[in-house]
Design a protein around this motif. Structure first.
Motif, PDB file in Angstrom:
ATOM      1  N   THR A   5       0.916  -1.329   0.055  1.00  0.00           N
ATOM      2  CA  THR A   5       0.183  -0.276  -0.204  1.00  0.00           C
ATOM      3  C   THR A   5       0.951   1.268   0.026  1.00  0.00           C
ATOM      4  N   SER A   6       0.376   1.955  -1.045  1.00  0.00           N
ATOM      5  CA  SER A   6       1.239   3.430  -0.823  1.00  0.00           C
ATOM      6  C   SER A   6       0.638   4.439   0.324  1.00  0.00           C
ATOM      7  N   VAL A   7       1.744   4.800   0.949  1.00  0.00           N
ATOM      8  CA  VAL A   7       1.336   5.909   1.970  1.00  0.00           C
ATOM      9  C   VAL A   7       1.714   6.816   2.230  1.00  0.00           C
ATOM     10  N   ASP A   8       1.310   8.266   2.310  1.00  0.00           N
ATOM     11  CA  ASP A   8       1.616   9.468   1.778  1.00  0.00           C
ATOM     12  C   ASP A   8       1.558  10.013   3.622  1.00  0.00           C
ATOM     13  N   THR A   9       3.301  10.022   3.831  1.00  0.00           N
ATOM     14  CA  THR A   9       2.771  11.208   5.063  1.00  0.00           C
ATOM     15  C   THR A   9       4.422  12.153   5.359  1.00  0.00           C
ATOM     16  N   PHE A  10       4.999  12.825   5.927  1.00  0.00           N
ATOM     17  CA  PHE A  10       5.464  13.837   6.051  1.00  0.00           C
ATOM     18  C   PHE A  10       6.427  13.864   5.697  1.00  0.00           C
ATOM     19  N   ALA A  11       7.037  12.565   5.435  1.00  0.00           N
ATOM     20  CA  ALA A  11       8.445  12.791   5.050  1.00  0.00           C
ATOM     21  C   ALA A  11       8.601  11.656   3.231  1.00  0.00           C
ATOM     22  N   GLY A  12       7.125  11.935   3.131  1.00  0.00           N
ATOM     23  CA  GLY A  12       6.956  11.827   1.770  1.00  0.00           C
ATOM     24  C   GLY A  12       6.622  10.353   0.957  1.00  0.00           C
ATOM     25  N   LYS A  13       6.394   9.833   0.374  1.00  0.00           N
ATOM     26  CA  LYS A  13       5.364   9.277  -0.114  1.00  0.00           C
ATOM     27  C   LYS A  13       6.220   7.439   0.573  1.00  0.00           C
ATOM     28  N   ILE A  14       5.495   6.887   0.780  1.00  0.00           N
ATOM     29  CA  ILE A  14       6.158   5.056   1.648  1.00  0.00           C
ATOM     30  C   ILE A  14       5.797   3.862   0.816  1.00  0.00           C
ATOM     31  N   GLN A  15       5.885   3.178   0.834  1.00  0.00           N
ATOM     32  CA  GLN A  15       5.325   2.163   0.265  1.00  0.00           C
ATOM     33  C   GLN A  15       4.783   0.657   1.289  1.00  0.00           C
ATOM     34  N   VAL A  16       4.313   1.067   1.666  1.00  0.00           N
ATOM     35  CA  VAL A  16       3.491   0.100   2.942  1.00  0.00           C
ATOM     36  C   VAL A  16       3.319  -2.090   2.514  1.00  0.00           C
ATOM     37  N   LYS A  17       4.305  -2.383   3.245  1.00  0.00           N
ATOM     38  CA  LYS A  17       4.204  -3.978   2.572  1.00  0.00           C
ATOM     39  C   LYS A  17       3.380  -4.948   4.041  1.00  0.00           C
ATOM     40  N   TRP A  18       2.306  -5.749   3.753  1.00  0.00           N
ATOM     41  CA  TRP A  18       2.390  -6.375   4.729  1.00  0.00           C
ATOM     42  C   TRP A  18       2.246  -7.324   4.088  1.00  0.00           C
ATOM     43  N   VAL A  19       2.454  -7.918   5.685  1.00  0.00           N
ATOM     44  CA  VAL A  19       3.566  -9.566   5.474  1.00  0.00           C
ATOM     45  C   VAL A  19       2.771 -10.022   7.016  1.00  0.00           C
ATOM     46  N   PRO A  20       1.722 -10.758   6.692  1.00  0.00           N
ATOM     47  CA  PRO A  20       0.793 -11.474   7.714  1.00  0.00           C
ATOM     48  C   PRO A  20       1.246 -12.746   7.978  1.00  0.00           C
ATOM     49  N   GLU A  21       2.370 -13.268   7.299  1.00  0.00           N
ATOM     50  CA  GLU A  21       2.424 -14.954   7.951  1.00  0.00           C
ATOM     51  C   GLU A  21       4.487 -14.651   8.670  1.00  0.00           C
ATOM     52  N   ALA A  22       4.780 -13.840   8.755  1.00  0.00           N
ATOM     53  CA  ALA A  22       6.418 -13.300   9.227  1.00  0.00           C
ATOM     54  C   ALA A  22       6.845 -13.550  10.727  1.00  0.00           C
ATOM     55  N   ALA A  23       7.093 -14.569  11.233  1.00  0.00           N
ATOM     56  CA  ALA A  23       7.643 -15.102  12.646  1.00  0.00           C
ATOM     57  C   ALA A  23       8.109 -13.601  13.593  1.00  0.00           C
ATOM     58  N   VAL A  24       6.850 -12.576  13.562  1.00  0.00           N
ATOM     59  CA  VAL A  24       7.314 -11.589  14.442  1.00  0.00           C
ATOM     60  C   VAL A  24       6.475 -11.609  15.446  1.00  0.00           C
ATOM     61  N   SER A  25       7.246 -10.994  16.411  1.00  0.00           N
ATOM     62  CA  SER A  25       6.658 -10.471  17.763  1.00  0.00           C
ATOM     63  C   SER A  25       6.290  -9.673  18.123  1.00  0.00           C
ATOM     64  N   SER A  26       5.336  -8.645  18.708  1.00  0.00           N
ATOM     65  CA  SER A  26       5.472  -7.170  19.817  1.00  0.00           C
ATOM     66  C   SER A  26       6.296  -7.602  20.916  1.00  0.00           C
ATOM     67  N   LEU A  27       6.438  -8.994  21.603  1.00  0.00           N
ATOM     68  CA  LEU A  27       6.756  -8.938  23.079  1.00  0.00           C
ATOM     69  C   LEU A  27       8.714  -9.705  22.773  1.00  0.00           C
ATOM     70  N   GLY A  28       8.946  -9.012  22.636  1.00  0.00           N
ATOM     71  CA  GLY A  28      10.282  -9.226  21.470  1.00  0.00           C
ATOM     72  C   GLY A  28      11.389  -9.596  22.313  1.00  0.00           C
ATOM     73  N   LEU A  29      11.541  -9.214  24.223  1.00  0.00           N
ATOM     74  CA  LEU A  29      12.144  -9.590  24.634  1.00  0.00           C
ATOM     75  C   LEU A  29      11.058 -10.892  25.417  1.00  0.00           C
ATOM     76  N   MET A  30      10.376 -11.180  25.854  1.00  0.00           N
ATOM     77  CA  MET A  30       9.555 -12.319  26.624  1.00  0.00           C
ATOM     78  C   MET A  30      10.982 -13.896  26.146  1.00  0.00           C
ATOM     79  N   PRO A  31      11.898 -14.282  25.302  1.00  0.00           N
ATOM     80  CA  PRO A  31      12.697 -15.109  25.171  1.00  0.00           C
ATOM     81  C   PRO A  31      13.395 -15.398  26.778  1.00  0.00           C
ATOM     82  N   PHE A  32      13.866 -14.170  27.238  1.00  0.00           N
ATOM     83  CA  PHE A  32      14.328 -13.845  28.518  1.00  0.00           C
ATOM     84  C   PHE A  32      13.661 -14.628  29.952  1.00  0.00           C
ATOM     85  N   PHE A  33      12.462 -14.093  29.599  1.00  0.00           N
ATOM     86  CA  PHE A  33      11.611 -14.822  30.375  1.00  0.00           C
ATOM     87  C   PHE A  33      10.896 -15.849  31.026  1.00  0.00           C
ATOM     88  N   ILE A  34      11.658 -16.643  29.312  1.00  0.00           N
ATOM     89  CA  ILE A  34      10.705 -18.373  29.193  1.00  0.00           C
ATOM     90  C   ILE A  34      12.105 -18.842  29.344  1.00  0.00           C
TER      91      ILE A  34
END
Length: 502
Positions: A5-34
């Motif tokens: 998706t093309s998105v117009d920002t204050f830094a100009g137009k950027i391309q946003v790519k959706w990657v739904p199957e990526a192996a990512v997490s917003s709880l990035g530091l949790m491996p230490f707790f695990i």
């Protein structure tokens, strides 16, 4: 399928790519707790002993259900619907040994399928395991209750004492803490009209009777709800000291009046004066020691207005010790009366009760930063289970954070951004799994070093103390986490522990 998706920002137009199957997490530091959970064995034991049973081959695994609850509570969720926010976590569920993140409906159905008696035994056992070695050192027990307003037609939603939402049905959480360590011993969910200490005492005495005499608290500490004959008699029968606040009854006020002109007041700290005497109220079986405290009110207009506002605050504000005001020789005082079985001097008794104000911080954190104000269902049983699970996860996280920051307690509003939130991306190459972590916190560098040190400590336990039982490992972890409280002592430092730490 990736989309752009093309998105117009204050830094100009950027391309946003959706990657739904990526192996990512917003709880990035949790491996230490695990790693902390795996080394201690706490999570595995909790899952294995869970009384949840399924008959359908299509039902989720116990580990998936409990792992989902763990991730949700740790993330700060307070509704079952919030669990949808972690359904796409591509890193941490696998690290916890899960095959998938359970849906909110699966979690609800799983909890309703657990028998209440079985869940009580299961959760009480694991809550106790999280703190039991700490009880070998002198400690104080804070007893208190908090109200959870309800907005539906829940079981045991009753009208009762509800300072934040008068007239609103509620549940009451009777809770017990290790004073100053911010560790939960137990929580019991009852109907909203059962706020009196008499409803909490059966569970409290059962908890204390189940402890060895050497592990019992040095003293109990509670507000005016606990300054009753039944509570004091129960403590006296078990030879446990106590310090409770007394209500503003007519006979208590008469005692204050009799002491107006007494010239034996002593300094009780923080501008308070104190006087020790004896009192026997109607309904009491004997004379008991009471400590009367007073503090002069400020005489300036602004000060008087501020003091008046303090006195009008809700009774949860225990630290101020606000009680009746009176005038002596032109000086206006506010008074508080404590009943105690302790022989300590007046200043020490007063400080013991002032320290109780920290228990209000416990409730503030558990209700507003964890899930004690949420995860509400129609039946009280699941509210009880989730209250105890929240307390257990809270204890685990508190101990983990103490390993990294041993000199103070870090509340969740501070500790989650520091040691949990971050962007993690998992990659695999040549049978090697790598998790790349990026934290946006300004203190990311300091926390990275702290978490690396915690990981190194846990690895030392596994390698140098490989022959030790999980119980002994847990003692070592608690000894390191609460080294300030223990003053460097290793819990149970004999036999295997001496060999491991030598």
């Amino acid at each position: 399928m990736e989309t752009v998706t093309s998105v117009d920002t204050f830094a100009g137009k950027i391309q946003v790519k959706w990657v739904p199957e990526a192996a990512v997490s917003s709880l990035g530091l949790m491996p230490f707790f695990i790693e902390f959970l795996k080394t201690s064995g706490r999570f595995d034991a909790w899952v294995e002993e869970c009384p949840l049973q399924y008959t359908s081959p299509n039902a989720p695994r116990k580990r998936d259900v409990l792992g989902t609850i763990l991730l949700s509570v740790l993330s700060g969720h307070w509704r079952y619907a919030h669990m949808n926010a972690i359904r796409g976590d591509g890193v941490n569920p696998e690290l916890l040994g899960m095959t998938k993140v359970a849906s909110e409906d699966s979690v609800r159905r799983a909890l309703i399928g657990i028998q209440e008696e079985d869940s009580d035994q299961w959760m009480k056992r694991h809550l106790r395991a999280s703190y039991e070695p700490l009880l070998e050192e002198p400690w104080a027990l804070d007893v208190d209750s908090t109200v959870k307003p309800l907005y539906g037609h829940q079981e045991d939603a009753k009208l009762g004492y509800n300072p934040s939402k008068p007239g609103r049905p509620s549940h009451v959480y009777h809770s017990y803490f290790i004073a100053n360590l911010r560790v939960v011993l137990e929580v019991e969910v009852q109907a909203g009209n059962q706020t009196a200490s008499s409803f909490a005492q059966p569970e409290l005495w059962a908890l204390l009777d189940g402890l060895e005499e050497k592990s019992r608290p040095a003293f109990l500490r509670g507000d005016c709800n606990w300054g009753t004959e039944r509570a004091m008699e129960g403590a006296e029968q078990r030879k446990i000291a106590y310090v409770f606040k007394l209500k503003q009854t007519a006979n208590v006020k008469k005692l204050i009046e009799r002491l107006f002109g007494n010239d034996e007041w002593v300094d009780a700290g923080q501008q308070w004066q104190g006087l020790s005497t004896e009192l026997r109220l109607s309904g009491w079986s004997k004379m008991r020691r009471v400590v009367v405290l007073r503090r002069p009110l400020r005489q300036d207009g602004a000060g008087e207005a501020e003091d008046r506002k303090k006195r009008e605050r809700k009774s949860a504000q225990q630290l101020t010790l606000d009680l009746p005001q009176a005038t002596h020789w032109g000086v206006r005082y506010e008074y508080a009366v404590l009943v105690t079985s302790m022989p300590d001097e007046v200043r020490t008794i007063a400080q013991h009760y002032r320290d109780r104000g920290d228990s209000e911080n416990n409730f503030d954190e558990l209700k507003n930063q964890w899930a004690w104000s949420g995860f509400t269902t129609h039946d009280r049983k699941r509210c009880q289970i989730m209250a105890r699970i929240t307390a257990l996860v809270y204890n685990w996280w508190t101990i983990f954070m103490r390993l990294g920051i041993p000199d103070k307690h870090a509340e969740a509003v501070t500790s989650r951004p520091l040691a949990l939130y971050g962007i993690a991306r998992r990659t695999r190459h040549s049978n090697q799994t790598t998790v790349e972590v990026t934290s946006t916190h300004s203190k990311a560098g300091l926390m990275a070093q702290a978490l690396t040190n915690v990981s190194a400590f846990l690895k030392r336990i596994k390698t140098t103390a490989e022959q030790l039982t999980l119980e002994v490992r847990w003692r070592l972890i608690l000894s390191a986490a609460f080294q300030a409280f223990l003053r460097g002592k290793v819990l149970g430092s004999t036999g295997q522990l001496a060999q491991a730490t030598g």
